[in-house]
Design a protein around this motif. Structure first.
Motif, short mmCIF file in Angstrom:
data_model
loop_
_atom_site.label_atom_id
_atom_site.label_comp_id
_atom_site.label_asym_id
_atom_site.label_seq_id
_atom_site.Cartn_x
_atom_site.Cartn_y
_atom_site.Cartn_z
N VAL A 87 -8.27 7.27 -11.71
CA VAL A 87 -7.51 6.21 -11.01
C VAL A 87 -6.21 7.18 -10.19
CG1 VAL A 87 -5.93 4.39 -11.19
CG2 VAL A 87 -7.98 4.20 -12.31
N VAL A 88 -5.68 7.87 -10.59
CA VAL A 88 -4.96 8.76 -9.99
C VAL A 88 -5.43 9.49 -9.02
CG1 VAL A 88 -3.06 10.44 -10.50
CG2 VAL A 88 -3.35 8.64 -11.92
N MET A 89 -6.28 10.44 -9.47
CA MET A 89 -7.06 11.14 -8.49
C MET A 89 -7.53 10.65 -7.23
SD MET A 89 -8.32 14.35 -11.22
CE MET A 89 -7.95 15.94 -10.32
N ASP A 90 -8.06 9.53 -7.37
CA ASP A 90 -9.05 8.80 -6.52
C ASP A 90 -7.89 7.66 -6.04
OD1 ASP A 90 -11.24 8.85 -4.57
OD2 ASP A 90 -12.39 7.48 -6.22
N ALA A 91 -6.79 7.81 -5.88
CA ALA A 91 -5.90 6.83 -5.60
C ALA A 91 -6.38 6.14 -4.12
CB ALA A 91 -4.52 7.08 -5.70
N THR A 92 -6.54 6.93 -3.17
CA THR A 92 -6.55 6.26 -1.73
C THR A 92 -7.80 5.48 -1.80
OG1 THR A 92 -5.49 8.13 -0.84
CG2 THR A 92 -6.86 7.11 0.59
N SER A 93 -8.94 6.15 -2.26
CA SER A 93 -10.24 5.21 -2.20
C SER A 93 -10.23 4.13 -3.00
CB SER A 93 -11.31 6.23 -2.93
OG SER A 93 -12.48 5.48 -3.16
N ILE A 94 -9.43 4.24 -4.17
CA ILE A 94 -9.15 2.90 -4.99
C ILE A 94 -8.41 1.73 -4.49
CG2 ILE A 94 -8.40 2.20 -7.30
CD1 ILE A 94 -9.50 4.66 -8.69
N ALA A 95 -7.47 2.43 -3.75
CA ALA A 95 -6.73 1.44 -2.82
C ALA A 95 -7.43 0.56 -2.06
CB ALA A 95 -5.41 2.13 -2.48
N MET A 96 -8.39 1.42 -1.28
CA MET A 96 -9.15 0.60 -0.27
C MET A 96 -10.20 -0.34 -1.11
SD MET A 96 -9.79 3.52 2.45
CE MET A 96 -11.43 4.10 1.86
N VAL A 97 -10.67 0.24 -2.11
CA VAL A 97 -11.74 -0.80 -2.82
C VAL A 97 -10.99 -2.03 -3.34
CG1 VAL A 97 -12.90 -0.79 -5.12
CG2 VAL A 97 -13.13 1.05 -3.72
N ARG A 98 -9.84 -1.77 -4.01
CA ARG A 98 -9.01 -3.18 -4.15
C ARG A 98 -8.69 -3.91 -3.33
NH1 ARG A 98 -5.31 0.09 -8.48
NH2 ARG A 98 -6.19 -0.42 -10.48
N GLU A 99 -8.44 -3.48 -2.06
CA GLU A 99 -8.16 -4.28 -0.77
C GLU A 99 -9.41 -5.10 -0.48
OE1 GLU A 99 -6.90 -3.18 3.55
OE2 GLU A 99 -5.79 -2.30 2.29
N LYS A 100 -10.58 -4.46 -0.49
CA LYS A 100 -11.83 -5.05 -0.06
C LYS A 100 -12.25 -5.89 -1.16
CE LYS A 100 -16.23 -3.85 1.93
NZ LYS A 100 -17.09 -2.72 2.36
#
Length: 116
Positions: A87-100
Motif C-alpha cells: 500500500v505504501v510502495m504502490d501508493a499512486t496506483s492505489i490512490a487511482m484505484v480507490r478513486e475509480k
C-alpha cells in the motif's frame, strides 16, 4: 543471507501485486480496508478469478462450494504479510484505484437539514 532472501521475496511479491489489473487491486484493497484476510466474495468475478489464478487468493473455510456465488476467499499469508508495504510502495496506483472503484463519502447534509 536469510534476511536478504526474505527481503527479495517480499520485493518480488510487491512487484507482482503492483502489476495486477486495477480491478484486482480494488479487491485486495477492499480486504485490506476491512482489516481481514478472509471474507465472502464472488469467486466468479473476473477480478477475483485473476487473483485466484495468480495464487493470491485461496478458497476459505466453509461457506459452501468454491463455485458458489458468495463464498469465503482468503488472501495467502505471504501476501497478507506484505500488504502494508505494498500500500505504501504502490501508493499512486492505489490512490487511482480507490478513486475509480470506491465510492467517495457524501458529506452533503442539506437534505437532512431540510427535512427537520
Amino acid at each position: 543471507m536469510e534476511w536478504r532472501s526474505a527481503k527479495r521475496r517480499k520485493k518480488n511479491i510487491i512487484t507482482l501485486l503492483s502489476g495486477l489489473p486495477p480491478e484486482s487491486k480494488a479487491v485486495l484493497i477492499d480486504f485490506y480496508e476491512q482489516g481481514t484476510h478472509t471474507r465472502r466474495t464472488d469467486p466468479g468475478d473476473p477480478a477475483v478469478r485473476v487473483l485466484v489464478s495468480s495464487g493470491f487468493l485461496l478458497p476459505g473455510p466453509g461457506g459452501g462450494t468454491y463455485d458458489a456465488i458468495d463464498s469465503y476467499l482468503t488472501i495467502k499469508s505471504n501476501i497478507w504479510e506484505v500488504m502494508d508495504d505494498w500500500v505504501v510502495m504502490d501508493a499512486t496506483s492505489i490512490a487511482m484505484v480507490r478513486e475509480k472503484f470506491f465510492e467517495k463519502p457524501d458529506h452533503d447534509f442539506s437534505s437532512i437539514e431540510q427535512s427537520t
